[in-house]
Design a protein around this motif. Structure first.
Motif, PDB file in Angstrom:
ATOM      1  N   GLU A 137      44.305  46.188  38.549  1.00  0.00           N
ATOM      2  CA  GLU A 137      44.877  47.517  38.325  1.00  0.00           C
ATOM      3  C   GLU A 137      43.820  48.612  38.481  1.00  0.00           C
ATOM      4  N   LYS A 138      42.632  48.375  37.939  1.00  0.00           N
ATOM      5  CA  LYS A 138      41.563  49.369  37.997  1.00  0.00           C
ATOM      6  C   LYS A 138      40.616  49.156  39.174  1.00  0.00           C
ATOM      7  N   LYS A 139      40.829  48.079  39.951  1.00  0.00           N
ATOM      8  CA  LYS A 139      39.981  47.740  41.100  1.00  0.00           C
ATOM      9  C   LYS A 139      38.514  47.653  40.682  1.00  0.00           C
ATOM     10  N   ARG A 140      38.280  46.844  39.635  1.00  0.00           N
ATOM     11  CA  ARG A 140      36.904  46.662  39.183  1.00  0.00           C
ATOM     12  C   ARG A 140      36.700  45.262  38.618  1.00  0.00           C
ATOM     13  N   PHE A 141      35.457  44.793  38.726  1.00  0.00           N
ATOM     14  CA  PHE A 141      35.037  43.579  38.055  1.00  0.00           C
ATOM     15  C   PHE A 141      34.463  44.037  36.722  1.00  0.00           C
ATOM     16  N   GLU A 142      34.774  43.316  35.647  1.00  0.00           N
ATOM     17  CA  GLU A 142      34.308  43.777  34.353  1.00  0.00           C
ATOM     18  C   GLU A 142      33.994  42.628  33.412  1.00  0.00           C
ATOM     19  N   ILE A 143      33.110  42.925  32.467  1.00  0.00           N
ATOM     20  CA  ILE A 143      32.888  42.038  31.335  1.00  0.00           C
ATOM     21  C   ILE A 143      33.068  42.885  30.081  1.00  0.00           C
ATOM     22  N   GLU A 144      33.538  42.256  29.031  1.00  0.00           N
ATOM     23  CA  GLU A 144      33.726  42.950  27.761  1.00  0.00           C
ATOM     24  C   GLU A 144      32.758  42.373  26.746  1.00  0.00           C
ATOM     25  N   VAL A 145      32.028  43.256  26.095  1.00  0.00           N
ATOM     26  CA  VAL A 145      31.060  42.864  25.075  1.00  0.00           C
ATOM     27  C   VAL A 145      31.354  43.666  23.815  1.00  0.00           C
ATOM     28  N   ASN A 146      31.852  42.991  22.795  1.00  0.00           N
ATOM     29  CA  ASN A 146      32.155  43.655  21.518  1.00  0.00           C
ATOM     30  C   ASN A 146      33.010  44.916  21.688  1.00  0.00           C
ATOM     31  N   GLY A 147      34.021  44.828  22.545  1.00  0.00           N
ATOM     32  CA  GLY A 147      34.935  45.947  22.746  1.00  0.00           C
ATOM     33  C   GLY A 147      34.440  47.008  23.713  1.00  0.00           C
ATOM     34  N   HIS A 148      33.284  46.788  24.321  1.00  0.00           N
ATOM     35  CA  HIS A 148      32.719  47.730  25.291  1.00  0.00           C
ATOM     36  C   HIS A 148      32.634  47.042  26.651  1.00  0.00           C
ATOM     37  N   TYR A 149      32.617  47.840  27.705  1.00  0.00           N
ATOM     38  CA  TYR A 149      32.689  47.278  29.050  1.00  0.00           C
ATOM     39  C   TYR A 149      31.492  47.636  29.920  1.00  0.00           C
ATOM     40  N   ALA A 150      31.128  46.669  30.760  1.00  0.00           N
ATOM     41  CA  ALA A 150      30.247  46.898  31.908  1.00  0.00           C
ATOM     42  C   ALA A 150      31.114  46.521  33.106  1.00  0.00           C
ATOM     43  N   PHE A 151      31.097  47.347  34.144  1.00  0.00           N
ATOM     44  CA  PHE A 151      32.005  47.090  35.262  1.00  0.00           C
ATOM     45  C   PHE A 151      31.433  47.570  36.587  1.00  0.00           C
ATOM     46  N   ILE A 152      32.036  47.047  37.656  1.00  0.00           N
ATOM     47  CA  ILE A 152      31.702  47.459  39.019  1.00  0.00           C
ATOM     48  C   ILE A 152      33.004  47.756  39.747  1.00  0.00           C
ATOM     49  N   ASP A 153      33.133  48.970  40.253  1.00  0.00           N
ATOM     50  CA  ASP A 153      34.276  49.307  41.103  1.00  0.00           C
ATOM     51  C   ASP A 153      34.091  48.597  42.437  1.00  0.00           C
ATOM     52  N   TYR A 154      35.195  48.087  42.984  1.00  0.00           N
ATOM     53  CA  TYR A 154      35.099  47.352  44.250  1.00  0.00           C
ATOM     54  C   TYR A 154      36.217  47.739  45.202  1.00  0.00           C
ATOM     55  N   GLY A 155      36.008  47.395  46.464  1.00  0.00           N
ATOM     56  CA  GLY A 155      37.026  47.474  47.504  1.00  0.00           C
ATOM     57  C   GLY A 155      37.048  46.110  48.167  1.00  0.00           C
ATOM     58  N   GLU A 156      38.198  45.710  48.677  1.00  0.00           N
ATOM     59  CA  GLU A 156      38.293  44.366  49.254  1.00  0.00           C
ATOM     60  C   GLU A 156      39.123  44.372  50.520  1.00  0.00           C
ATOM     61  N   LYS A 157      38.592  43.700  51.528  1.00  0.00           N
ATOM     62  CA  LYS A 157      39.305  43.473  52.779  1.00  0.00           C
ATOM     63  C   LYS A 157      39.372  41.971  52.994  1.00  0.00           C
ATOM     64  N   SER A 158      39.939  41.557  54.093  1.00  0.00           N
ATOM     65  CA  SER A 158      40.137  40.127  54.318  1.00  0.00           C
ATOM     66  C   SER A 158      38.836  39.332  54.376  1.00  0.00           C
ATOM     67  N   LYS A 159      37.752  39.955  54.857  1.00  0.00           N
ATOM     68  CA  LYS A 159      36.496  39.213  55.017  1.00  0.00           C
ATOM     69  C   LYS A 159      35.322  39.834  54.272  1.00  0.00           C
ATOM     70  N   GLN A 160      35.556  40.942  53.552  1.00  0.00           N
ATOM     71  CA  GLN A 160      34.463  41.647  52.884  1.00  0.00           C
ATOM     72  C   GLN A 160      34.883  42.156  51.515  1.00  0.00           C
ATOM     73  N   ILE A 161      33.895  42.222  50.620  1.00  0.00           N
ATOM     74  CA  ILE A 161      34.071  42.880  49.330  1.00  0.00           C
ATOM     75  C   ILE A 161      32.973  43.926  49.224  1.00  0.00           C
ATOM     76  N   SER A 162      33.365  45.166  48.949  1.00  0.00           N
ATOM     77  CA  SER A 162      32.423  46.264  48.755  1.00  0.00           C
ATOM     78  C   SER A 162      32.230  46.479  47.267  1.00  0.00           C
ATOM     79  N   LEU A 163      30.985  46.527  46.823  1.00  0.00           N
ATOM     80  CA  LEU A 163      30.680  46.894  45.446  1.00  0.00           C
ATOM     81  C   LEU A 163      30.206  48.340  45.495  1.00  0.00           C
ATOM     82  N   ILE A 164      30.950  49.222  44.807  1.00  0.00           N
ATOM     83  CA  ILE A 164      30.820  50.657  45.018  1.00  0.00           C
ATOM     84  C   ILE A 164      30.054  51.384  43.909  1.00  0.00           C
ATOM     85  N   HIS A 165      30.323  51.036  42.663  1.00  0.00           N
ATOM     86  CA  HIS A 165      29.722  51.777  41.546  1.00  0.00           C
ATOM     87  C   HIS A 165      29.651  50.862  40.325  1.00  0.00           C
TER      88      HIS A 165
END
Length: 105
Positions: free
Chosen positions: A15-43
């Motif tokens: 939904e948010k187009k991001r990879f994330e981990i949750e630590v004690n209710g707080h998040y670290a995340f990376i926004d991504y874009g995805e195509k058939s052969k590539q994944i872009s890590l944006i922020h």
């Protein structure tokens, strides 16, 4: 990655187009874009409560493992991810050779 982050699962939040981990209710995340052969890590970002804990580095490492397991090539547009790969050159193996900064890794 610090041992305390190893058991924390990486979540691919579609939904948010991001990879994330949750630590004690707080998040670290990376926004991504995805195509058939590539994944872009944006922020990469971590909640202020996680500053200095290594959470951002952990989410990057977990996301890189995900990209590798997917069989897709990486486009590391995020400066933090780019710097992480430069410090850990073994990850260059998953970067798309057509990426504009490939030779600087």
């Amino acid at each position: 990655m610090k041992a305390e982050f190893e058991p924390i699962p990486l979540v691919k939040n579609l939904e948010k187009k991001r990879f994330e981990i949750e630590v004690n209710g707080h998040y670290a995340f990376i926004d991504y874009g995805e195509k058939s052969k590539q994944i872009s890590l944006i922020h990469t970002e971590a909640d202020p409560e996680l500053a200095g804990t290594g959470a951002a580095s952990a989410v990057v490492e977990k996301a890189l493992h995900h990209v590798e397991e997917s069989g897709k090539k990486l486009l590391p547009f995020c400066p933090y991810v780019f710097a992480y790969i430069k410090k850990n050159p073994e990850w260059k193996r998953i970067v798309d050779p057509g990426f504009s900064g490939y030779d600087n890794l």
